[in-house]
Design a protein around this motif. Sequence first.
Motif, short mmCIF file in Angstrom:
data_model
loop_
_atom_site.label_atom_id
_atom_site.label_comp_id
_atom_site.label_asym_id
_atom_site.label_seq_id
_atom_site.Cartn_x
_atom_site.Cartn_y
_atom_site.Cartn_z
N MET A 100 -83.72 42.99 57.23
CA MET A 100 -82.79 43.30 56.14
C MET A 100 -81.40 42.82 56.50
O MET A 100 -80.81 43.30 57.47
CB MET A 100 -82.77 44.80 55.86
CG MET A 100 -81.86 45.23 54.74
SD MET A 100 -82.41 44.60 53.16
CE MET A 100 -80.97 44.97 52.16
N PRO A 101 -80.86 41.82 55.77
CA PRO A 101 -79.49 41.36 56.05
C PRO A 101 -78.50 42.50 55.86
O PRO A 101 -78.69 43.37 55.00
CB PRO A 101 -79.25 40.27 55.00
CG PRO A 101 -80.61 39.86 54.54
CD PRO A 101 -81.48 41.07 54.67
N ARG A 102 -77.46 42.49 56.66
CA ARG A 102 -76.41 43.49 56.54
C ARG A 102 -75.66 43.31 55.22
O ARG A 102 -75.29 44.26 54.55
CB ARG A 102 -75.44 43.35 57.72
CG ARG A 102 -74.77 44.58 58.17
CD ARG A 102 -73.99 44.34 59.45
NE ARG A 102 -73.50 42.97 59.53
CZ ARG A 102 -72.23 42.61 59.55
NH1 ARG A 102 -71.31 43.50 59.56
NH2 ARG A 102 -71.87 41.35 59.59
N LYS A 103 -75.45 42.04 54.84
CA LYS A 103 -74.74 41.72 53.60
C LYS A 103 -75.51 40.63 52.87
O LYS A 103 -75.74 39.56 53.41
CB LYS A 103 -73.32 41.26 53.92
CG LYS A 103 -72.52 40.94 52.68
CD LYS A 103 -71.13 40.45 53.02
CE LYS A 103 -70.41 40.10 51.74
NZ LYS A 103 -69.56 38.95 51.88
N ASN B 8 -87.40 48.78 53.70
CA ASN B 8 -86.18 48.13 53.23
C ASN B 8 -86.21 47.78 51.74
O ASN B 8 -85.25 47.21 51.22
CB ASN B 8 -85.90 46.86 54.04
CG ASN B 8 -85.47 47.15 55.45
OD1 ASN B 8 -84.72 48.10 55.70
ND2 ASN B 8 -85.94 46.36 56.39
N VAL B 9 -87.30 48.09 51.06
CA VAL B 9 -87.43 47.73 49.64
C VAL B 9 -86.30 48.35 48.82
O VAL B 9 -85.65 47.66 48.03
CB VAL B 9 -88.81 48.16 49.08
CG1 VAL B 9 -88.84 48.04 47.56
CG2 VAL B 9 -89.91 47.32 49.69
N ARG C 126 -83.48 46.21 46.76
CA ARG C 126 -83.36 46.37 45.31
C ARG C 126 -81.92 46.74 44.93
O ARG C 126 -81.37 46.23 43.97
CB ARG C 126 -84.34 47.42 44.80
CG ARG C 126 -85.80 46.95 44.85
CD ARG C 126 -86.77 48.06 44.46
NE ARG C 126 -86.54 48.60 43.13
CZ ARG C 126 -87.02 48.08 42.00
NH1 ARG C 126 -87.77 46.99 42.06
NH2 ARG C 126 -86.77 48.64 40.85
N LYS C 127 -81.31 47.63 45.72
CA LYS C 127 -79.93 48.04 45.46
C LYS C 127 -78.97 46.86 45.68
O LYS C 127 -78.09 46.62 44.86
CB LYS C 127 -79.55 49.22 46.37
CG LYS C 127 -78.17 49.75 46.10
CD LYS C 127 -77.86 50.96 46.97
CE LYS C 127 -76.44 51.44 46.68
NZ LYS C 127 -76.09 52.59 47.49
N ALA C 128 -79.15 46.14 46.77
CA ALA C 128 -78.27 45.01 47.09
C ALA C 128 -78.32 43.93 46.00
O ALA C 128 -77.30 43.33 45.66
CB ALA C 128 -78.63 44.42 48.44
N VAL D 121 -89.21 43.08 43.93
CA VAL D 121 -89.03 43.30 45.36
C VAL D 121 -90.18 44.19 45.82
O VAL D 121 -90.33 45.31 45.33
CB VAL D 121 -87.67 43.96 45.66
CG1 VAL D 121 -87.52 44.21 47.15
CG2 VAL D 121 -86.53 43.11 45.14
N VAL D 122 -91.00 43.65 46.70
CA VAL D 122 -92.16 44.41 47.15
C VAL D 122 -92.18 44.49 48.67
O VAL D 122 -91.68 43.60 49.35
CB VAL D 122 -93.48 43.78 46.65
CG1 VAL D 122 -93.56 43.84 45.14
CG2 VAL D 122 -93.63 42.36 47.13
N GLY D 123 -92.79 45.54 49.17
CA GLY D 123 -92.96 45.70 50.60
C GLY D 123 -94.08 44.79 51.09
O GLY D 123 -95.00 44.44 50.34
#
Length: 189
Positions: A138-141, A162-163, A167-169, A181-183
Motif C-alpha cells: 500500500m503506497p503511503r501517498k 488494504n482494500v 478505496r478511500k485513497a 478494488v478487490v483483495g
Amino acid sequence: MKEDKKNLLSRIKKLYKKGGSVSSSALVLALQKVDSDSLVIEKDGVYSADGSELIYSRGKQEEVTVPAAVKTIGDMAFARKKKLKRIFLPSGLQTIGEEAFADCDNLTEVTIPASVETISDYAFFDCDRLRRVVFLGMPRKISRKAFESCDELHDIVIADDNVKAMRKALHVVDGDINYLVVGREEKEK
C-alpha cells in the motif's frame, strides 16, 4: 546550460532529422527537473547521474524492464509510448511521477512493487487498455487521479487488509462502475 544537456539536445535534433520522435513537452519538463550537473544518456533512456531517476524513456519497445537502481520514475518519463504493452518495475522503486505513464494506450496490466511510497497525479492517465493494476503493498501517498480516464480499468488488486485504505485513497464509492478494488484472496477465488 550544462555540457550534458547540450549533448542531449544535439542528439535529439539528430533524432528529429532522421525521422525519430521525442515528445518535446516531456523532454523540456525532464531537462527542467534535472537538478544534477550531469545526465547519463543510454540507448533506452535518460537517467540522473547516479542512476536513481529515470528521467525519460527513449525506447519504443513493447516491453520494458526498468533497471534495479531506479528509485524514481520521473514526470512524463514514459508518456505517449504508444507501443508499450508491459512494464516491469524494480522492487526498490519508491516514486512514480506525474503523468509518468500517461497515454500509454497499449499498456494492459501493471504490478506496483511494495516499495512504492508515492504515485503522483495522473501517473497512468488515459491508458486506454489498462485493465488491471496489482499492488504488492500500500503506497503511503496515492493520488485519487492516478488512474484518471483509464476507461477499461476494472480491477485494482491489493492485499485484503488494504482494500479499505485504497478505496478511500482513490475515492471509490460502493457501486462505482469505473473500477473495483478487490483483495488478492478475494480475486483468486
